[in-house]
Design a protein around this motif. Sequence first.
Motif, short mmCIF file in Angstrom:
data_model
loop_
_atom_site.label_atom_id
_atom_site.label_comp_id
_atom_site.label_asym_id
_atom_site.label_seq_id
_atom_site.Cartn_x
_atom_site.Cartn_y
_atom_site.Cartn_z
N ALA A 17 12.27 3.93 13.80
CA ALA A 17 13.43 3.55 14.60
C ALA A 17 13.48 3.76 15.86
CB ALA A 17 14.40 4.45 13.89
N ARG A 18 12.87 5.00 16.33
CA ARG A 18 12.79 5.11 17.81
C ARG A 18 11.88 4.06 18.43
NH1 ARG A 18 10.37 10.40 16.67
NH2 ARG A 18 11.60 11.91 16.54
N ARG A 19 10.80 3.68 17.82
CA ARG A 19 9.93 2.61 18.39
C ARG A 19 10.77 1.25 18.47
NH1 ARG A 19 3.93 3.39 17.47
NH2 ARG A 19 3.63 5.60 17.20
N ASN A 20 11.67 0.94 17.46
CA ASN A 20 12.22 -0.22 17.47
C ASN A 20 11.59 -1.60 17.88
OD1 ASN A 20 14.88 -1.56 17.73
ND2 ASN A 20 15.28 -1.18 19.98
N THR A 21 10.66 -1.67 16.82
CA THR A 21 9.80 -2.84 17.11
C THR A 21 9.78 -3.65 15.72
OG1 THR A 21 7.58 -3.36 17.31
CG2 THR A 21 7.89 -1.48 16.19
N THR A 22 9.43 -4.76 15.90
CA THR A 22 9.51 -5.69 14.85
C THR A 22 7.88 -6.05 14.55
OG1 THR A 22 9.20 -7.65 16.40
CG2 THR A 22 11.60 -7.10 15.49
N GLU A 23 7.06 -5.03 14.89
CA GLU A 23 5.58 -5.16 14.53
C GLU A 23 5.25 -4.17 13.62
OE1 GLU A 23 3.36 -5.24 17.96
OE2 GLU A 23 4.28 -7.10 19.05
N TYR A 24 4.32 -4.02 13.02
CA TYR A 24 3.94 -2.97 11.85
C TYR A 24 3.12 -1.97 12.76
CZ TYR A 24 4.98 -5.96 8.00
OH TYR A 24 5.58 -6.73 7.05
N VAL A 25 3.58 -0.53 12.49
CA VAL A 25 3.01 0.64 13.01
C VAL A 25 2.04 0.99 12.01
CG1 VAL A 25 3.52 2.55 14.04
CG2 VAL A 25 5.17 0.78 14.25
N PRO A 26 0.82 1.42 12.43
CA PRO A 26 -0.32 1.82 11.71
C PRO A 26 0.26 3.15 11.37
CG PRO A 26 -1.27 0.79 13.52
CD PRO A 26 0.30 1.01 13.97
N LEU A 27 0.03 3.73 9.99
CA LEU A 27 0.27 4.90 9.66
C LEU A 27 -0.62 6.01 10.31
CD1 LEU A 27 1.95 6.38 7.37
CD2 LEU A 27 0.23 6.31 5.79
N LYS A 28 -1.49 5.91 10.58
CA LYS A 28 -2.41 6.68 11.50
C LYS A 28 -1.58 7.16 12.63
CE LYS A 28 -7.01 7.38 13.68
NZ LYS A 28 -8.00 6.88 14.20
N GLU A 29 -1.13 6.19 13.46
CA GLU A 29 -0.33 6.56 14.56
C GLU A 29 1.03 7.29 14.26
OE1 GLU A 29 0.92 3.14 16.92
OE2 GLU A 29 -0.78 2.28 17.00
N ILE A 30 1.53 7.08 13.14
CA ILE A 30 2.76 7.92 12.64
C ILE A 30 2.33 9.17 12.40
CG2 ILE A 30 4.77 7.99 11.15
CD1 ILE A 30 4.53 5.04 10.75
N ALA A 31 1.27 9.46 11.72
CA ALA A 31 0.74 10.83 11.50
C ALA A 31 0.43 11.51 12.58
CB ALA A 31 -0.53 10.59 10.37
N GLU A 32 -0.38 11.02 13.38
CA GLU A 32 -0.72 11.73 14.74
C GLU A 32 0.57 12.14 15.53
OE1 GLU A 32 -3.47 9.11 16.82
OE2 GLU A 32 -4.86 9.50 15.35
N LYS A 33 1.50 11.39 15.52
CA LYS A 33 2.67 11.53 16.46
C LYS A 33 3.60 12.60 15.72
CE LYS A 33 5.99 10.38 19.44
NZ LYS A 33 6.64 11.42 20.05
N GLU A 34 3.78 12.65 14.57
CA GLU A 34 4.43 13.43 13.83
C GLU A 34 3.93 14.61 13.44
OE1 GLU A 34 7.73 13.54 13.46
OE2 GLU A 34 7.61 11.84 14.75
N GLN A 35 2.39 14.71 13.75
CA GLN A 35 1.47 15.97 13.17
C GLN A 35 1.65 16.22 11.62
OE1 GLN A 35 2.57 18.88 16.12
NE2 GLN A 35 1.25 18.17 17.44
N ILE A 36 1.57 15.27 10.83
CA ILE A 36 1.55 15.27 9.45
C ILE A 36 0.13 14.41 8.81
CG2 ILE A 36 2.86 14.50 7.54
CD1 ILE A 36 5.32 14.12 9.15
N SER A 37 -0.28 15.09 7.79
CA SER A 37 -1.36 14.65 7.02
C SER A 37 -1.37 13.10 6.81
CB SER A 37 -1.80 15.47 5.94
OG SER A 37 -2.45 14.86 5.09
N LYS A 38 -2.10 12.43 7.14
CA LYS A 38 -2.15 11.04 6.79
C LYS A 38 -2.04 10.79 5.26
CE LYS A 38 -4.16 6.46 7.54
NZ LYS A 38 -5.26 6.27 6.62
N LYS A 39 -2.81 11.39 4.65
CA LYS A 39 -2.94 11.48 3.13
C LYS A 39 -1.61 11.57 2.63
CE LYS A 39 -7.17 12.43 0.47
NZ LYS A 39 -7.18 11.01 0.21
N TYR A 40 -0.82 12.69 2.80
CA TYR A 40 0.66 13.09 2.27
C TYR A 40 1.40 11.99 2.85
CZ TYR A 40 4.52 16.37 1.36
OH TYR A 40 5.54 16.74 0.59
N LEU A 41 1.26 11.29 4.00
CA LEU A 41 2.27 10.21 4.58
C LEU A 41 2.03 8.99 3.68
CD1 LEU A 41 2.60 10.30 8.30
CD2 LEU A 41 4.10 11.21 6.43
#
Length: 139
Positions: A17-41
């Motif tokens: 929601a913060r990114r407010n984009t109509t483009e797909y965001v790679p899960l890897k980027e979200i995992a890195e930004k939120e400091q959450i394991s990509k596997k868990y995400l």
Amino acid sequence: MISTKGRYALRVMLELARRNTTEYVPLKEIAEKEQISKKYLEIIVKELVGAKLLKGASGKGGGYMLSKKPEEYSVGEILESTEGSLSIVACLSKDAEECPRAAACATLPMWTEFNNMVYDYFYSKKLSDLVSEDEESSK
């Protein structure tokens, strides 16, 4: 109690929601930004896609995006998509069978009142509210 799965689902939704984009965001980027394991995400976003809260696309340019506007999501629906019922006690769950003791239960009115407060709070709070609160706290 809200588990890490529910809290992380909310963080994923908030990040998109913060990114407010109509483009797909790679899960890897979200995992890195939120400091959450990509596997868990991966487990969490699969549930969010299944609940139609997110759209997912694989391959080059793939990732995840919100399926509707941030103001159209309640925190309650996001949490329930990963947590299941938010009911405080089992007998107040939507799927619960009628309790044979309900008529004689002295504590049921208290549980019902508290359950309604929790439900009303989470369902009145929108994803867009969290974005606004986050932006205010960043100033």
